[in-house]
Design an enzyme around this catalytic site. Sequence first.
Site, short mmCIF file in Angstrom:
data_model
loop_
_atom_site.label_atom_id
_atom_site.label_comp_id
_atom_site.label_asym_id
_atom_site.label_seq_id
_atom_site.Cartn_x
_atom_site.Cartn_y
_atom_site.Cartn_z
CG ASN A 118 -1.88 -1.18 1.19
OD1 ASN A 118 -1.97 -1.89 0.19
ND2 ASN A 118 -2.59 -1.41 2.29
CG HIS A 164 -20.05 37.85 -27.49
ND1 HIS A 164 -20.84 37.28 -26.52
CD2 HIS A 164 -19.61 39.01 -26.97
CE1 HIS A 164 -20.88 38.07 -25.46
NE2 HIS A 164 -20.13 39.13 -25.71
CB SER A 285 -9.25 14.72 -48.34
OG SER A 285 -10.28 13.99 -48.99
CE LYS A 291 -10.85 19.95 -47.00
NZ LYS A 291 -11.83 19.04 -46.41
CG ASN A 293 -8.49 18.12 -44.17
OD1 ASN A 293 -9.01 19.14 -44.63
ND2 ASN A 293 -8.77 16.91 -44.59
CD GLU A 298 -10.04 18.81 -37.96
OE1 GLU A 298 -11.08 19.20 -38.48
OE2 GLU A 298 -9.27 18.00 -38.50
CE1 TYR A 325 -4.28 0.23 -2.64
CE2 TYR A 325 -5.21 -1.87 -1.94
CZ TYR A 325 -4.69 -1.06 -2.93
OH TYR A 325 -4.58 -1.53 -4.22
CD GLN A 330 -4.70 -3.54 -9.27
OE1 GLN A 330 -4.05 -4.02 -8.35
NE2 GLN A 330 -5.38 -4.30 -10.12
CE LYS A 333 -0.88 1.55 -9.59
NZ LYS A 333 -2.23 1.48 -8.97
#
Length: 480
Positions: A118, A164, A285, A291, A293, A298, A325, A330, A333
């Site tokens: 622990n 805005h 693309s 394209k 991109n 993103e 504990y 566990q 992680k």
Amino acid sequence: MPSGKHTVAEKAWGGVFDESTDRRVEEFTESVSFDRRLYAHDVAGSVAHAQMLAQVGLITSEECRQIEQGLDEIRQRIERGEFPFSVELEDIHMHIERALIDRIGDTGRKLHTGRSRNDQVSTDLRLWTRDAIDRIDRRLVALQRAFVDRCDGDFDCILPAYTHLQRAQPVLAPHYWLAWCEKYQRDRQRLADCRRRVNVSSLGTAALAGTSLPIDRHDVARRLGFDDVAANSLDVSSDRDFVLETVFALTVIAEHLGSWAEEWILWSTVEFNFLKLPQAFCTGSSIMPQKINPDVLELTRGKTARMIGNLQTLLVLVKGLPLAYNRDLQEDKLPLFDSVDTVEAVLELAAGLVAGAQLNRPAIAERLDRGYLDATTLMEYLIGRDVPQRTAHGVVGRLVGEARKQDVRLADLPVESFTAACGELDERVYDVLGVERAVRAMQSYGSTGPDQVRRQIERWKELLESGHSGPRTDDEANHD
Ligand code: ARG
């Protein structure tokens, strides 16, 4: 993984058991498939623990030497990919201990004196998290540096700034770049503050109550570079606040990266046309040949989702857990590891993108006159002539309305429009109209006025050049 070769007695906890563990239980309860990442920190914690045991006389210095050597060999085997992992041994701690016993026999059986898994897992995780924080701090600095490195070259570029997502007021491009530096600076401060609570030693709290053996927890803490020693064994055995805090701080970083990515995705559209992204950071693309991109941006925005998910997983994981504990812990992680990996990967690419993007100055300048970015400065000019703010606001609002109807700039209105709108206005009004004048008129601390921005650029250069070894809180920085 090889099938069960360890009998009941071979489990570290086998003594009280008459039956061997169901294979499905072994597979369900194992964590070695993911906590093997802690191996180096587990070895470091064990070495310090053994050295302390020798220091207080619980083992001899020869036994300590054997343990250290054995652990070092195990670490090297793991690093060479020659170490066998199997679910019967549950976690990385059991694997390393068993390998040590296989290697050096009874001396290896003494390593777990005065500790439990622990406090061991808590220590490993604290050491691992401390390293992760330091790595991420360095990456944040690299990203800040990429923004600051742009500032001189972009100094004369004026950008429309938005509220805005509507055009609001003009700002210098470096003012934009430094806005991101400020956010990442707060992220660094958050990490530094959180690191103080990460960097506390839990080793030697044993299972939950401490130990009757004469261990020296402060000695171990010093050896591992911890700043403090946790004062209540029951608390620290269950404490995962440091994981929650770290993942929260990482999630805020991801939020900042996501907002920046969103902005640059917009800026790189034909509609905005503010920015050309480096092609090495874009993808194409499979059907539309034209394209290019912004997939990296993103995904930077998209990965914020899993960061928020990881934080939520951890918050729910510890919700309602009794002291001390519980095996639930566990599960801490995977979200921690994933959040660290994600932020590190995004930060690395972000610095490259910032350095490689080109401002499309002609396209920006061409449309800078649209959106009445100078209206607020005109209002302040009236305030300077003793017109009350609310009145000035109304006057300029009507002037903007008039200009908008004719689809012209404020500066294109005839002087009669201004004099009719307000007795305080005359032909001198043209001296304050236009985006360049609006930017130059700014003078308050932290504003986009050229003098202010120049001061901020210098401040940032100094800050980043002062090179220090790790994240610091505000307090610590102020004591320099
Ligand atoms: N693999 C466990 C974890 O990560 C280690 C601690 C197990 N302790 C125990 N008493 N079963 O939490």
